[in-house]
Design a protein around this motif. Structure first.
Motif, PDB file in Angstrom:
ATOM      1  N   THR A   1       6.996  10.842   6.828  1.00 35.91           N
ATOM      2  CA  THR A   1       6.039  11.107   5.754  1.00 35.91           C
ATOM      3  C   THR A   1       5.021   9.985   5.598  1.00 35.91           C
ATOM      4  OG1 THR A   1       7.499  10.090   4.115  1.00 35.91           O
ATOM      5  CG2 THR A   1       7.718  12.476   4.465  1.00 35.91           C
ATOM      6  N   HIS A   2       5.338   8.808   6.150  1.00 36.74           N
ATOM      7  CA  HIS A   2       4.446   7.664   5.937  1.00 36.74           C
ATOM      8  C   HIS A   2       4.887   6.492   6.802  1.00 36.74           C
ATOM      9  CE1 HIS A   2       1.854   4.825   3.736  1.00 36.74           C
ATOM     10  NE2 HIS A   2       2.900   4.018   3.660  1.00 36.74           N
TER      11      HIS A   2
ATOM     12  N   CYS B   1       1.990   3.975   6.986  1.00 38.48           N
ATOM     13  CA  CYS B   1       0.761   3.244   6.695  1.00 38.48           C
ATOM     14  C   CYS B   1       0.056   2.948   8.002  1.00 38.48           C
ATOM     15  CB  CYS B   1       0.993   1.961   5.910  1.00 38.48           C
ATOM     16  SG  CYS B   1      -0.569   1.147   5.482  1.00 38.48           S
TER      17      CYS B   1
ATOM     18  N   TYR C   1      -4.032  10.453  12.718  1.00 38.47           N
ATOM     19  CA  TYR C   1      -5.205   9.808  12.141  1.00 38.47           C
ATOM     20  C   TYR C   1      -6.340   9.764  13.156  1.00 38.47           C
ATOM     21  CZ  TYR C   1      -7.653   6.130   9.390  1.00 38.47           C
ATOM     22  OH  TYR C   1      -8.559   5.392   8.652  1.00 38.47           O
TER      23      TYR C   1
ATOM     24  N   ASN D   1      -8.043   9.095   0.526  1.00 28.81           N
ATOM     25  CA  ASN D   1      -7.263  10.096  -0.202  1.00 28.81           C
ATOM     26  C   ASN D   1      -8.102  11.083  -0.997  1.00 28.81           C
ATOM     27  OD1 ASN D   1      -4.541   8.798   0.296  1.00 28.81           O
ATOM     28  ND2 ASN D   1      -5.593   7.129  -0.736  1.00 28.81           N
TER      29      ASN D   1
ATOM     30  N   THR E   1      -3.274   1.996   1.395  1.00 26.39           N
ATOM     31  CA  THR E   1      -1.887   2.273   1.751  1.00 26.39           C
ATOM     32  C   THR E   1      -1.675   3.701   2.212  1.00 26.39           C
ATOM     33  OG1 THR E   1      -1.121   0.612   0.173  1.00 26.39           O
ATOM     34  CG2 THR E   1       0.490   2.255   0.895  1.00 26.39           C
ATOM     35  N   TYR E   2      -2.228   4.662   1.483  1.00 28.52           N
ATOM     36  CA  TYR E   2      -1.977   6.070   1.790  1.00 28.52           C
ATOM     37  C   TYR E   2      -3.092   6.737   2.602  1.00 28.52           C
ATOM     38  CZ  TYR E   2       1.714   5.715  -1.725  1.00 28.52           C
ATOM     39  OH  TYR E   2       2.822   5.342  -2.428  1.00 28.52           O
TER      40      TYR E   2
ATOM     41  N   ASN F   1      -2.820   9.775   5.401  1.00 21.68           N
ATOM     42  CA  ASN F   1      -1.389  10.093   5.442  1.00 21.68           C
ATOM     43  C   ASN F   1      -1.084  11.053   6.590  1.00 21.68           C
ATOM     44  OD1 ASN F   1       0.618  12.441   4.470  1.00 21.68           O
ATOM     45  ND2 ASN F   1       1.391  10.451   3.794  1.00 21.68           N
TER      46      ASN F   1
END
Length: 448
Positions: free
Chosen positions: A94-95, A97, A106, A129, A319-320, A323
């Protein structure tokens, strides 16, 4: 255009206790005790399912969605490829970074954005985001690349709710009221608003703006000109032909970064991938969000590689941002747009809307103008055609009329007198026609 198979019946279905049945009423009580009143909602019911052009609430009502979560669920709220991609992605991680441990999703989204956005120059993309985050970072990039501070924005603009983007936004209530002081070095100039400036030509309107910019700010002090090619919250204002190209030309001559905010208009909403394409302009930077990922939170800034190259390592990110699950959703949403030819569907939606609504402009004195492109259409209501004074009560009453009959529509505009239509591009023509018939009834009811 390809046929779309729906998971839910595409129909209006209302129970006797609509618009707020027992289950929605219970949720409303819980909300009142947990969520501040500053977060407002259009509908009194609570969603439990959505597909194609409908939303189903906690009490089994099925209503037509002509808002798409404010232009987000372009491919529908549960498009099969998006659902599958999200389920697959979340089963892995899920993550991590991207700034710590990068991943392919990404990179793949950035590659696709670089391909789809206007301009054949070398590009880069950075992911965030929200639309406000994208706009804020576009300003950072422009300031870093130019070494200048001033940002030029326009009347009726909306760019977000963070401190900087509130400063960029024109409308005070409810977006800015009581939240100052705001960021500095933001300068506002007139927008080309054909309905309210006597249908003045785009070049003439641009000349006035440029004159004001040069006299009051000075070209050498300006980092960027930031504009929505079609304004969203300001009332779906489409500038006169030639306005945007003239601004782009001036920016090029003076080393000013031209930023197109396509957060609401991008991704097939106007019948092209991006609204900038309608006038053949190539923004230096373009901000996107909303329709980018089928409902998952994701946004981006895409533009000239040489602008991004001026930003120091670590100067962009979050940070997010980007995602992995949202990236998977974005790739699936874009694939769905391509496969279902949603640009063509947006164009067809405009044809249907114009056929239903254009006659009302000449027939009814309080219907001022029908405007927009693709599935981003709006009606502006006035007290009468002579004075053109805004008539916000009409817009509010029409929205309420439609909601009572199972059609969810949104109001907008600097004066609150505009009803905007933002249906999912996956809505069926039959359901759209039924919803527009109810909308027309609501418009006529205002004059009775």
């Amino acid at each position: 255009m390809p046929e779309i198979t729906y998971r839910l019946p595409q129909e209006i279905k209302l129970t006797s206790n609509y618009p707020q049945g027992a289950e929605s009423a219970k949720l409303a009580e819980r909300r009142a005790a947990a969520v501040p009143a500053g977060v407002a909602s259009t509908a009194p019911f609570y969603a439990v399912d959505a597909d194609g052009g409908v939303i189903v609430d906690a009490d089994g009502n099925s209503v037509v969605d002509l808002g798409s979560g404010i232009a987000v669920t372009t491919v529908g709220a549960s498009a099969p490829k998006v659902v599958e991609a999200v389920q697959e992605a979340v089963s892995h991680f899920t993550h991590t970074c991207f700034m710590v441990t990068p991943y392919e999703g990404y990179v793949a989204v950035a590659e696709k954005l670089n391909e789809l956005t206007p301009g054949d120059f070398e590009k880069r993309s950075v992911l965030f985001n929200s639309g406000a985050e994208a706009v804020e970072n576009a300003v950072k990039i422009a300031r870093s690349a130019t070494g200048r501070n001033a940002i030029v924005v326009f009347d009726h603009a909306y760019h977000g709710r963070t401190n900087l983007t509130m400063a960029l936004t024109a409308k005070a209530a409810p977006y800015k009221q009581g939240f100052g002081p705001f960021a500095s070095e933001v300068y506002r100039v007139p927008m080309s608003y054909p309905f309210r400036d006597g249908n003045r030509g785009g070049k003439e309107a641009a000349a006035e703006v440029i004159s004001q910019i040069e006299k009051q700010i000075g070209a050498d002090y300006i980092a960027a000109v930031l504009i929505e090619p079609i304004q969203g919250e300001g009332g779906f204002i489409v500038p006169a032909d030639g306005f945007l190209p003239e601004l782009v030309n001036w920016c090029r001559e003076h080393g000013v970064v031209f930023i197109a905010d396509e957060v609401q208009a991008g991704f097939c909403r106007t019948g092209k991938w991006f609204a900038s394409e309608h006038e053949g302009i190539e923004p230096d930077l373009i901000t996107t969000a909303k329709g980018i990922a089928g409902g998952m939170p994701l946004s981006a800034v895409t533009g000239r590689a040489e602008l991004f190259d001026k930003v120091q390592a670590g100067g962009l990110g979050g940070t997010y941002g980007g995602n992995p699950v949202a990236c998977a959703a974005s790739l699936a949403a874009i694939e769905t747009m391509e496969e279902w030819k949603l640009n063509d569907r947006a164009t067809r939606i405009e044809e249907i809307v114009r056929e239903k609504l254009e006659p009302l402009v000449d027939e009814l004195d309080y219907v001022g103008e029908l405007r927009g492109r693709g599935a981003m259409m709006a009606l502006e209501f006035v007290s009468d055609s002579t004075s053109q004074n805004p008539h916000p009560t009409a817009a509010k009453d029409i929205a309420a009329y439609c909601l009572e009959r199972g059609v969810l529509i949104l109001t907008t505009g600097t004066y609150g007198n505009v009803v905007r239509l933002l249906p999912p591009l996956t809505i069926s023509e039959e359901l759209l026609g039924e919803a527009l018939d109810i909308f027309v009834e609501g418009i006529r009811s205002v004059g009775q």
